[in-house]
Design a protein around this motif. Structure first.
Motif, PDB file in Angstrom:
ATOM      1  N   TYR A 205      44.215 -58.172  -0.334  1.00 48.70           N
ATOM      2  CA  TYR A 205      42.929 -57.482  -0.191  1.00 48.70           C
ATOM      3  C   TYR A 205      41.974 -58.250   0.708  1.00 48.70           C
ATOM      4  CZ  TYR A 205      43.982 -53.804  -3.548  1.00 48.70           C
ATOM      5  OH  TYR A 205      44.532 -52.708  -4.167  1.00 48.70           O
ATOM      6  N   ARG A 209      40.268 -56.526   3.938  1.00 46.45           N
ATOM      7  CA  ARG A 209      38.830 -56.558   4.245  1.00 46.45           C
ATOM      8  C   ARG A 209      38.567 -57.156   5.626  1.00 46.45           C
ATOM      9  NH1 ARG A 209      38.510 -57.307  -1.347  1.00 46.45           N
ATOM     10  NH2 ARG A 209      38.882 -59.545  -1.203  1.00 46.45           N
ATOM     11  N   PHE A 316      33.107 -42.476  -3.048  1.00 45.54           N
ATOM     12  CA  PHE A 316      33.502 -43.398  -1.993  1.00 45.54           C
ATOM     13  C   PHE A 316      34.773 -42.901  -1.316  1.00 45.54           C
ATOM     14  CE2 PHE A 316      31.141 -46.316  -4.860  1.00 45.54           C
ATOM     15  CZ  PHE A 316      30.209 -46.789  -3.943  1.00 45.54           C
ATOM     16  N   GLU A 320      36.804 -47.406   1.277  1.00 43.15           N
ATOM     17  CA  GLU A 320      35.644 -48.053   0.653  1.00 43.15           C
ATOM     18  C   GLU A 320      35.977 -48.562  -0.745  1.00 43.15           C
ATOM     19  OE1 GLU A 320      31.838 -45.723   2.686  1.00 43.15           O
ATOM     20  OE2 GLU A 320      32.886 -44.818   0.986  1.00 43.15           O
ATOM     21  N   LEU A 321      36.790 -47.810  -1.480  1.00 45.66           N
ATOM     22  CA  LEU A 321      37.219 -48.259  -2.797  1.00 45.66           C
ATOM     23  C   LEU A 321      38.156 -49.457  -2.684  1.00 45.66           C
ATOM     24  CD1 LEU A 321      37.993 -45.145  -5.044  1.00 45.66           C
ATOM     25  CD2 LEU A 321      36.201 -46.849  -5.344  1.00 45.66           C
ATOM     26  N   ARG A 324      36.804 -52.936  -2.159  1.00 40.94           N
ATOM     27  CA  ARG A 324      36.028 -53.472  -3.279  1.00 40.94           C
ATOM     28  C   ARG A 324      36.904 -54.122  -4.341  1.00 40.94           C
ATOM     29  NH1 ARG A 324      32.751 -49.843  -1.019  1.00 40.94           N
ATOM     30  NH2 ARG A 324      30.496 -49.931  -1.410  1.00 40.94           N
ATOM     31  N   GLU A 325      38.205 -53.988  -4.215  1.00 37.75           N
ATOM     32  CA  GLU A 325      39.117 -54.593  -5.186  1.00 37.75           C
ATOM     33  C   GLU A 325      39.237 -56.102  -4.942  1.00 37.75           C
ATOM     34  OE1 GLU A 325      40.552 -53.144  -7.717  1.00 37.75           O
ATOM     35  OE2 GLU A 325      40.258 -51.015  -7.262  1.00 37.75           O
ATOM     36  N   VAL A 327      37.238 -58.579  -5.247  1.00 33.79           N
ATOM     37  CA  VAL A 327      36.152 -59.300  -4.566  1.00 33.79           C
ATOM     38  C   VAL A 327      35.716 -60.428  -5.492  1.00 33.79           C
ATOM     39  CG1 VAL A 327      33.828 -59.172  -3.646  1.00 33.79           C
ATOM     40  CG2 VAL A 327      35.394 -57.235  -3.361  1.00 33.79           C
TER      41      VAL A 327
END
Length: 328
Positions: A205, A209, A316, A320-321, A324-325, A327
């Protein structure tokens, strides 16, 4: 007399097996013809309800009445497949010593594969002593009784990098993982599953990002196989990973593969249409289906049906979802 008793017991056993077989066949036919009379689950008898909220809390859900016949058949096929226990084998074939700035530690290579058949999709991860130590400490919070007889290798004051100590720990950690996996509530617990998958998911992830989709995809495809084996009782739990794969393939201009993994994720959400990934996934799948010349109208109907039942809310996008994983 002993022979007669043995024969009687054997006949009784054969009759019991026959009754179970007949029941399974009848249940299978009933599933396809009627709305199920009772929810079928691998966890009919829960010995310890307190701990069932760890991984399997959502494993037994009745099918949605709005599902089509084809979707119902697919749903029950998936449900029955969850009852097949997957047994995993843990091997620690090698280690490597890492020196980083002022620290020095041993990384243990763990190979995880499925027993009973040739497994070409084995998973390979690396963990250090402190990772195992943290896992044990976390598990003791919830499973102190179960771990009473489980020995954890103690930290040595000196000689941690000698071949003898390293080999001893390789064997000890292999046995430790085997013992943990043999206990149902531990192997289904989030803490155990996180130990085996979370570091890789965090890395993946992070790459996503940062826009490094190829690297993120490479890691996610490695992790998803292990996640599937570890979470067979709760298939919804791997939806975020499947959706992250969709995002990566989509941004790498591979809509066909994105659609393939999107279908896998959607099949796990058919009876979970309130899940936060459901609508973003539907919207992404409509776009992909249109791009690929596939049927998107049925997906559009599901989306409109959901919107008609729910109050308008900010939704979202799938990407976008995903970002956010994990983080930190």
């Amino acid at each position: 007399m002993e022979e007669d008793t043995h024969c009687t017991a054997e006949r009784g056993l054969l009759e019991a097996v026959s009754r179970i077989t007949m029941f399974s066949t009848t249940a299978s036919l009933d599933e396809e013809q009627n709305q199920p009379k009772a929810e079928i689950s691998c966890q009919v008898n829960k010995e310890n309800p307190k701990k069932d909220d760890l991984q399997d809390s959502n494993a037994s859900l009745s099918p949605n009445s709005s599902m089509t016949t084809k979707e119902l058949q697919e749903y029950w096929r998936n449900e029955k497949s969850q009852c097949i226990q997957v047994k995993l084998l843990f091997e620690i074939p090698s280690t490597r010593i890492v020196e980083h700035h002022l620290s020095k530690y041993v990384m243990y290579k763990i190979i995880i594969l499925q027993t009973g058949s040739f497994d070409s999709n084995k998973s390979v991860i690396e963990r250090r002593y402190s990772d195992f130590e943290k896992l044990h400490r976390n598990l003791l919070e919830d499973f102190s009784e179960e771990l009473e007889d489980v020995t954890f290798p103690k930290k040595a004051l000196t000689g941690n990098f000698t071949e003898e100590i390293i080999n001893e720990r390789k064997l000890a950690f292999k046995d430790y993982l085997r013992r943990l996996y043999s206990m149902k509530y531990i192997r289904r617990s989030k803490k155990f599953i996180d130990f085996l998958t979370k570091p890789e998911l965090q890395e993946a992830y992070g790459c996503l990002r940062g826009g490094h989709y190829t690297k993120a995809l490479e890691i996610l495809l490695e992790v998803i196989g292990l996640q599937e084996r570890l979470t067979r009782g709760n298939p919804v739990s791997i939806v975020p990973t499947l959706c992250a794969i969709v995002v990566c393939y989509k941004d790498l201009d591979n809509p066909a593969s994105a659609f393939e993994y999107g279908e896998k994720a959607l099949s796990r959400l058919r009876v979970h249409n309130s899940h936060k990934y459901y609508i973003p996934l539907l919207e992404a799948m409509i776009t992909l289906a249109y791009e690929l010349g596939k049927d998107f109208l049925s997906l559009q109907e599901k989306l409109e049906e959901w919107k008609a039942k729910k109050d308008p809310v900010r939704v979202f996008s799938l990407k976008e979802l995903a970002v956010r994983e994990y983080v930190q």
